[in-house]
Design an enzyme around this catalytic site. Structure first.
Site, PDB file in Angstrom:
ATOM      1  N   TYR A  10      19.913  -0.818   8.833  1.00 24.55           N
ATOM      2  CA  TYR A  10      18.455  -0.625   8.796  1.00 24.55           C
ATOM      3  C   TYR A  10      17.966  -0.348   7.365  1.00 24.55           C
ATOM      4  CZ  TYR A  10      13.931   1.623   9.378  1.00 24.55           C
ATOM      5  OH  TYR A  10      12.602   1.970   9.247  1.00 24.55           O
TER       6      TYR A  10
ATOM      7  N   VAL B 247       5.733   0.463   3.407  1.00 27.61           N
ATOM      8  CA  VAL B 247       5.390   1.609   2.546  1.00 27.61           C
ATOM      9  C   VAL B 247       5.541   1.320   1.050  1.00 27.61           C
ATOM     10  CG1 VAL B 247       5.761   3.477   4.194  1.00 27.61           C
ATOM     11  CG2 VAL B 247       7.687   2.598   2.880  1.00 27.61           C
TER      12      VAL B 247
ATOM     13  N   TYR C 117       0.367  -0.461  11.148  1.00 30.59           N
ATOM     14  CA  TYR C 117       0.432   0.950  11.558  1.00 30.59           C
ATOM     15  C   TYR C 117      -0.744   1.271  12.492  1.00 30.59           C
ATOM     16  CZ  TYR C 117       3.623   1.015   7.558  1.00 30.59           C
ATOM     17  OH  TYR C 117       4.638   0.734   6.679  1.00 30.59           O
TER      18      TYR C 117
ATOM     19  N   SER D 204       9.026  -1.916   5.839  1.00 26.67           N
ATOM     20  CA  SER D 204       8.751  -2.251   7.237  1.00 26.67           C
ATOM     21  C   SER D 204       8.502  -3.732   7.500  1.00 26.67           C
ATOM     22  CB  SER D 204       7.526  -1.479   7.735  1.00 26.67           C
ATOM     23  OG  SER D 204       7.930  -0.271   8.320  1.00 26.67           O
TER      24      SER D 204
ATOM     25  N   LYS E 252      11.087  -5.586   9.360  1.00 22.06           N
ATOM     26  CA  LYS E 252      11.270  -5.396  10.807  1.00 22.06           C
ATOM     27  C   LYS E 252      10.862  -6.626  11.621  1.00 22.06           C
ATOM     28  CE  LYS E 252      10.297  -0.413  10.422  1.00 22.06           C
ATOM     29  NZ  LYS E 252       9.223   0.582  10.594  1.00 22.06           N
TER      30      LYS E 252
HETATM   31  N1  GLU Z   1      12.430   2.257   5.280  1.00 17.66           N
HETATM   32  C1  GLU Z   1      11.176   2.846   5.624  1.00 17.66           C
HETATM   33  C2  GLU Z   1      11.378   3.996   6.612  1.00 17.66           C
HETATM   34  O1  GLU Z   1      12.134   3.868   7.497  1.00 17.66           O
HETATM   35  C3  GLU Z   1      10.251   1.808   6.188  1.00 17.66           C
HETATM   36  C4  GLU Z   1       8.940   2.391   6.597  1.00 17.66           C
HETATM   37  C5  GLU Z   1       7.755   1.525   6.427  1.00 17.66           C
HETATM   38  O2  GLU Z   1       7.680   0.662   5.543  1.00 17.66           O
HETATM   39  O3  GLU Z   1       6.817   1.721   7.226  1.00 17.66           O
HETATM   40  O4  GLU Z   1      10.809   5.024   6.495  1.00 17.66           O
END
Ligand code: GLU
Length: 314
Positions: free
Chosen positions: A198, A268, A250, A68, A71
């Protein structure tokens, strides 16, 4: 910052080992099978100062995928590619209070666009906005951007993690098809191709040093730490930092703002990117996660550092 280095140099290894002790209370993510291989007790940090100094401790050379954290940077690239109004016609600016992969509000709330670019639905839309004719072209542009920020030409996609997520991402697939049905992903956005971009940017592999360098660029308002050249317009960095404060950790972003008080984004894989504006960039890895999905030992280490050096922005 400069006056803090001697104490930081002396104390960091001790603080790291103290924080490492609580890693056993967390759990390594396993919903992407390949991530489950990460070492439970690992904890590493790199702090990158604006004068070029880097301080490291613990497992700072451990490789891990951005997940994440990526992002934040795809949002920046999309803003540079399309501008603010195009991006925010497709994704909102508000925290959700729901899980990062939730579908709930897409259906419940008009007009059905994701609440923000840091939840999965929002980041999938952002991936669709990156310029490039094919997934490979988009991924190449993303990689080139990440490499420049990390100061590391070797950054690459971890193919095993990419494949592992591609094979198991039923929920992300559902989100993407839902977004297509809502017409947030457009006619010419092939869902599987958007997802490929993604998954690939989530699977870019870094270590604490490269992560700290990416954070340092943000802490300098988008400027290259060595040359002073603008790599990202300041306005976009301001937008990214604000999202990091409101939704970067989060559903623990509020508590993190109180306990640590700096812009940060976790993933994650157990990575945390944090920055102290004008002072330094921080890269952390600690794969064992708490119930909210944040590195349990990494959070503790950041809290200790923030208290010791008065990092809170609030
Ligand atoms: N590639 C992970 C997903 O889409 C990223 C999630 C994350 O790190 O919060 O579930």
């Amino acid at each position: 910052m400069e006056q803090d280095w001697p104490m930081l140099t002396e104390k960091l290894p001790f603080w790291l080992e103290e924080s490492r002790k609580i890693a056993s209370a967390g759990k390594v993510a396993s919903y992407i099978p390949e991530l489950a291989r990460a070492p439970q007790d690992a904890l590493g940090i790199c702090i990158a100062g604006r004068d070029g100094r880097q301080l490291t401790a613990g497992d700072d050379t451990l490789s891990f995928t951005l997940q994440s954290i990526s992002k934040v940077f795809t949002l920046l690239l999309a803003l540079m590619d399309r501008g603010e109004s195009a991006v925010f016609s497709k994704v909102g600016m508000e925290p959700t209070g729901d899980n990062f992969n939730s579908m709930l509000k897409l259906e419940l709330v008009e007009p059905g666009i994701p609440f923000n670019p840091l939840i999965n639905a929002g980041a999938i839309v952002v991936s669709s906005l990156i310029r490039g004719a094919t997934p490979a072209e988009k991924t190449d542009r993303i990689l080139a951007f990440f490499r420049e920020l990390a100061g590391d030409d070797t950054l690459a996609v971890n193919e095993a993690v990419f494949r592992s997520e591609t094979a198991t991402a039923h929920r992300n697939r559902s989100l993407a098809y839902f977004l297509k049905d809502n017409k947030v992903l457009e006619e010419n956005d092939d869902v599987e191709k958007v997802l490929e971009v993604y998954f690939r940017h989530c699977a870019v592999e870094v270590n604490c040093r490269s992560l700290a360098r990416m954070a340092l660029v943000l802490s300098l308002g988008g400027k290259d730490p060595e040359t002073g050249r603008e790599l990202i317009p300041r306005r976009y960095v301001q937008i990214a930092k604000t999202f990091m404060v409101t939704c970067g950790m989060y559903n623990e972003s509020g508590e993190f703002a109180i306990r640590v008080g700096v812009p940060a984004k976790s993933g994650v894989s157990g990575g945390i990117l944090a920055l102290v504006p004008g002072r330094c960039g921080v890269g952390i890895v600690g794969p064992a996660l708490n119930r909210k999905g944040n590195s349990v030992a990494g959070m503790k280490l950041l809290e200790t550092l923030s208290a010791a050096f008065d990092w809170s922005q609030f």
